[in-house]
Design a protein around this motif. Structure first.
Motif, PDB file in Angstrom:
ATOM      1  N   ALA A   1       0.806  -1.229   0.000  1.00  0.00           N
ATOM      2  CA  ALA A   1       0.000   0.000   0.000  1.00  0.00           C
ATOM      3  C   ALA A   1       0.838   1.277   0.000  1.00  0.00           C
ATOM      4  O   ALA A   1       0.697   2.123   0.883  1.00  0.00           O
ATOM      5  CB  ALA A   1      -0.965  -0.008   1.180  1.00  0.00           C
ATOM      6  N   LEU A   2       1.701   1.425  -0.995  1.00  0.00           N
ATOM      7  CA  LEU A   2       2.641   2.549  -1.019  1.00  0.00           C
ATOM      8  C   LEU A   2       1.941   3.902  -0.963  1.00  0.00           C
ATOM      9  O   LEU A   2       2.358   4.804  -0.238  1.00  0.00           O
ATOM     10  CB  LEU A   2       3.509   2.465  -2.281  1.00  0.00           C
ATOM     11  N   ALA A   3       0.868   4.059  -1.762  1.00  0.00           N
ATOM     12  CA  ALA A   3       0.166   5.346  -1.781  1.00  0.00           C
ATOM     13  C   ALA A   3      -0.502   5.625  -0.444  1.00  0.00           C
ATOM     14  O   ALA A   3      -0.476   6.753   0.062  1.00  0.00           O
ATOM     15  CB  ALA A   3      -0.868   5.361  -2.909  1.00  0.00           C
ATOM     16  N   ALA A   4      -1.101   4.596   0.151  1.00  0.00           N
ATOM     17  CA  ALA A   4      -1.778   4.768   1.441  1.00  0.00           C
ATOM     18  C   ALA A   4      -0.780   5.103   2.550  1.00  0.00           C
ATOM     19  O   ALA A   4      -1.036   5.960   3.403  1.00  0.00           O
ATOM     20  CB  ALA A   4      -2.557   3.497   1.799  1.00  0.00           C
ATOM     21  N   PHE A   5       0.368   4.443   2.532  1.00  0.00           N
ATOM     22  CA  PHE A   5       1.382   4.718   3.552  1.00  0.00           C
ATOM     23  C   PHE A   5       1.953   6.125   3.404  1.00  0.00           C
ATOM     24  O   PHE A   5       2.251   6.801   4.396  1.00  0.00           O
ATOM     25  CB  PHE A   5       2.509   3.687   3.468  1.00  0.00           C
ATOM     26  N   ALA A   6       2.086   6.573   2.146  1.00  0.00           N
ATOM     27  CA  ALA A   6       2.616   7.918   1.896  1.00  0.00           C
ATOM     28  C   ALA A   6       1.670   8.986   2.435  1.00  0.00           C
ATOM     29  O   ALA A   6       2.096   9.947   3.083  1.00  0.00           O
ATOM     30  CB  ALA A   6       2.856   8.117   0.401  1.00  0.00           C
ATOM     31  N   THR A   7       0.374   8.810   2.178  1.00  0.00           N
ATOM     32  CA  THR A   7      -0.599   9.807   2.647  1.00  0.00           C
ATOM     33  C   THR A   7      -0.803   9.709   4.155  1.00  0.00           C
ATOM     34  O   THR A   7      -1.088  10.713   4.815  1.00  0.00           O
ATOM     35  CB  THR A   7      -1.957   9.638   1.934  1.00  0.00           C
TER      36      THR A   7
END
Length: 636
Positions: free
Chosen positions: A504-510
Motif C-alpha cells: 500500500a505505497l500510496a496509502a502509507f505515503a498519505t
C-alpha cells in the motif's frame, strides 16, 4: 533522492543528457534528419539509453543515505555512456552480421557489462525486489531445458549467447516495451513535466476547488477531482499522493474528516491517475504497442472505467460527509471559477491540442511535443507563469529524472520479455494456463488477479503489466475475451497494490502526511477503492462498456447500468442512502448485492437489482412526509 546530491556541475550534465535525448526523439519522430543525424531504429533506441541510463546513477544513490555522488557512481556513469554509444554506433553491424547470436569479443564483453549495469540501475530506481526478479528470469534461459515442470521447459542458451541476445536483439532489453518509449511514451512524459512545472497542477487543483469547494464535504471532493486531474498528467500514484496530499489532507482534516479517512481518500484518488486518460501510466502506452492499435483507442476504452472508479469514490465521501454533517469550505478559501479559468485556460487548450493530434491526425508520437511547445510558448509570454532561468533548468533536471526512471525500469523489464520469449515459455505458459483452467474464464481471471496483486507488491505497474501481457493476457484472449479488455484487466489489478496491505505505497505515503495509522489508512483505502476490484470483471464480461469495443446502443446501456450499479454499491459501502439516511448492515448487504447484479450480462439480473434497490429505498422512506430533509439545502 536528496537534493544536496546534485551539484551545479551534475545538474548541467543531466540537462545536457536530457536535451540530447529529447533532440533524438524529436529528430526521429518528426523525420527531421537535423545535422545529418538519421540513425536506424535499433541505434536510435540504444542512443536513448545512452542519454538516460548514465544519469540514473547520478540521480539515484547506491544507498539511500548517500547524499553525494560517489566514485563508483561516476564509474557506472562513464561505463554506461561508453558501452551504449559503442553498441549504438554499430547498430547496422548488429543487424547485418547477426551480433545477437555471434559477435566479436568487445561487443560480447560490453553486453555482459551492460546487463550488469542495467540491473544495478534497476535496483536503484525500481527497488531490490524488482531487480532480483529481473536477474533471476534473465538467467532462466540457461536452465530452461532442464526444468522439471513441463510448461516451464524451453530452449536453453549458453551464457555468452544469452548476454548478446539480451542486449543486441530486438526481443529483450530493446524489445516492444522499450520501443514504446522511443516511439511514443517519451514525449508524453515530457508533456507531463512541462504542464506541472508551468503551474498546471495548481491550475487544475484550483479549478476543482472553485467547482466543488463549497459542496458538502467539499475538501474531500476537491481532493478526488484534483488528484484525478493531476494523476492523469503524471501517471504516478505515489508522487501524486504526496504532491496533492500535502494540500488536500490538511484541508480535509480541518473540515472534519478523520486523519486516516482523509489519507485514504487521497491515496485512493491518486491511484486512479494510472488508469485515467488522456495520459495514463506508462503501461497504457506499452499496451498500445503490444496490441498494435493507436493509443487513442486505449485511452478511449479506459475512459468509462476510470470515471466509474472516481464516481464510486465521490459517492462514498459524500455519504460520509452527510452522516457526519460535514460542511463545505469557507467561501473566503475558494477561488473564483471564471477567474481561475481565465488565468489557466491554456492548460486545457494544450491538452485539447494533444487530443486533436492523437485522435484526428493520428500523430501519436508528435502530439505531446506540439502540446508541450504550445504550452511553453504561452507560459513564457504570460508574465504570471513565465519561468526564470533557474526554473527552466530545474524543469529539465526534473524531466531527466522522470525519463531516466522510466527508461531504466522498462529496459530492465525487457529482460523478462526476452527470457520468456527466447525460451518459448511465454507461449506454452498461456496455453497450459487455459488448459489447467479448463477454458473457465473466471478461474483464469481469479488467478490473474492474484498474480497481479502479488507481483504488484514488489514490482512497478509497468513491470507487472509487461510480465502478464505475455503470460496471462494471451490466455484470456484465447478463451474469447476482447484483447483491450484483457490487457486493461491486467493494468487495473497491477495498480491495486498501491492501496492494499501489506504494501500500500500510496496509502502509507498519505498516512505519513495525515499523521494517521498506515494500516488503518490502507484498509480504509481498500473500501473506498472497491470499485477497482469490480470494474475489471465487468470489462471482461461486458466489453461494451469500453467505448469503441461494441455497438453504440450496447455501450450506452452498459454505461447507464454500470453507473447505477456503482452508485448503489457506493451507498452500501458507506452505509448511507441518499434521501433515506443511514442504513444498517442487512440493508447494506442487500444494496451491495443489488449493485453487483447490475454488472451481470443477463438482462434479468440488472432488472432484479433495480427492483431490489427501489424496494429498499421506498421501505426506508415509507411513512416519512419529507424524507429528503436530511439532504435539504446541501449540495451533493
Amino acid at each position: 533522492m536528496n537534493n544536496t546530491r546534485l551539484t551545479s556541475f551534475w545538474k548541467i550534465v543531466i540537462v545536457l543528457c536530457t536535451l540530447v535525448g529529447i533532440f533524438l526523439s524529436v529528430n526521429m519522430l518528426f523525420y527531421l534528419e537535423l545535422f545529418g543525424i538519421n540513425p536506424i531504429q535499433n541505434a536510435y533506441l540504444i542512443f536513448l539509453l545512452a542519454c538516460f541510463l548514465p544519469i540514473a546513477f547520478i540521480f539515484f544513490p547506491a544507498k539511500k543515505k548517500h547524499t553525494s555522488v560517489k566514485w563508483y557512481d561516476i564509474i557506472c556513469f562513464a561505463l554506461a555512456i561508453l558501452i551504449t554509444i559503442y553498441i549504438g554506433m554499430n547498430g547496422e553491424r548488429i543487424i547485418i552480421e547477426g551480433w545477437d547470436w555471434e559477435a566479436p569479443f568487445v561487443p560480447t564483453a560490453f553486453s555482459i557489462l551492460l546487463w550488469a549495469l542495467l540491473l544495478e540501475a534497476l535496483r536503484r530506481t525500481g527497488g531490490l525486489v524488482l531487480s532480483i526478479i529481473c536477474l533471476v528470469i534473465s538467467l532462466y534461459p540457461l536452465v530452461a531445458s532442464s526444468m522439471p515442470v513441463g510448461f516451464l521447459q524451453g530452449q536453453s542458451y549458453d551464457f555468452l549467447t544469452l548476454a548478446r541476445n539480451h542486449i543486441m536483439s530486438a526481443n529483450s532489453v530493446f524489445g516492444i516495451a522499450y520501443t514504446t518509449i522511443g516511439n511514443l511514451l517519451l514525449g508524453f512524459l515530457v508533456f507531463g513535466v512541462v504542464i506541472t512545472r508551468t503551474g498546471g497542477g495548481d491550475f487544475f487543483f484550483n479549478l476543482a476547488l472553485s467547482i466543488f469547494g463549497r459542496t458538502r464535504g467539499g475538501s474531500a471532493k476537491v481532493a478526488v477531482v484534483g488528484s484525478a486531474f493531476f494523476g492523469m498528467l503524471s501517471g504516478s500514484a505515489v508522487s501524486n499522493a504526496v504532491t496533492i496530499g500535502a494540500m488536500t489532507i490538511p484541508a480535509m482534516k480541518k473540515t472534519g474528516y478523520k486523519p486516516h479517512y482523509a489519507a485514504a481518500i487521497e491515496a485512493t484518488a491518486s491511484t486512479g491517475g494510472t488508469i485515467t486518460p488522456p495520459i495514463m501510466g506508462s503501461a497504457a502506452f506499452i499496451m498500445a504497442s503490444f496490441l498494435a492499435v493507436p493509443y487513442y483507442q486505449i485511452a478511449l476504452a479506459a475512459a468509462v472505467p476510470a470515471f466509474l472508479y472516481y464516481w464510486g469514490l465521490y459517492i462514498q465521501i459524500d455519504g460520509y460527509a452527510a452522516k457526519n454533517n460535514l460542511k463545505g469550505m469557507p467561501k473566503s478559501e475558494i477561488p473564483s471559477f471564471w477567474k481561475t479559468l481565465k488565468e489557466g485556460w491554456f492548460y486545457i487548450f494544450a491538452i485539447l491540442i494533444m487530443i486533436f493530434f492523437l485522435a484526428v491526425l493520428n500523430s501519436e508520437g508528435q502530439a505531446p511535443y506540439y502540446a508541450s511547445a504550445v504550452l511553453l510558448i504561452i507560459a513564457m509570454i504570460k508574465k504570471k507563469t513565465r519561468l526564470s532561468k533557474k526554473q527552466v533548468l530545474d524543469m529539465f533536471v526534473d524531466m531527466g529524472k522522470v525519463l531516466a526512471d522510466i527508461v531504466v525500469i522498462i529496459a530492465g523489464v525487457g529482460f523478462i520479455v526476452g527470457a520468456l520469449s527466447a525460451t518459448g515459455v511465454s507461449f506454452s505458459f498461456s496455453r497450459e494456463l487455459v488448459a489447467a483452467a479448463g477454458d473457465n474464464t473466471f478461474l483464469i481471471l481469479i488467478g490473474g488477479a492474484l498474480t497481479c496483486f502479488i507481483l504488484g507488491m514488489g514490482m512497478t505497474v509497468s513491470a507487472v503489466y509487461v510480465f502478464l501481457a505475455i503470460i496471462m493476457a494471451p490466455a484470456l484472449v484465447a478463451v474469447g475475451i476482447d484483447p483491450i479488455a484483457a490487457h486493461l484487466y491486467v493494468v487495473y489489478w497491477a495498480t491495486v497494490s498501491y492501496i492494499t496491505p501489506p504494501v500500500a505505497l500510496a496509502a502509507f505515503a498519505t498516512a505519513s502526511i495525515a499523521g494517521a495509522s498506515p494500516m488503518k489508512t490502507a484498509f480504509q483505502s481498500v473500501q473506498l477503492g472497491s470499485v477497482k476490484f469490480i470494474v475489471p470483471f465487468f470489462m471482461i464480461y461486458n466489453p461494451a462498456i469500453l467505448i469503441g469495443r461494441g455497438e453504440l446502443w450496447d455501450t450506452v446501456i452498459s454505461i447507464v447500468l454500470s453507473m447505477i450499479g456503482i452508485t448503489v454499491i457506493a451507498f452500501a459501502l458507506e452505509g448511507y442512502l441518499l434521501g433515506a439516511g443511514i442504513i444498517n448492515a442487512t440493508e447494506r448487504t442487500v444494496l451491495f448485492i443489488a449493485g453487483l447484479f447490475m454488472f451481470v450480462p443477463l438482462w434479468y439480473f440488472p432488472v432484479a437489482g433495480l427492483i431490489l434497490s427501489l424496494l429498499l429505498y421506498f421501505y426506508k422512506t415509507k411513512g416519512s412526509k419529507n424524507y429528503f430533509n436530511q439532504d435539504k439545502g446541501q449540495e451533493v
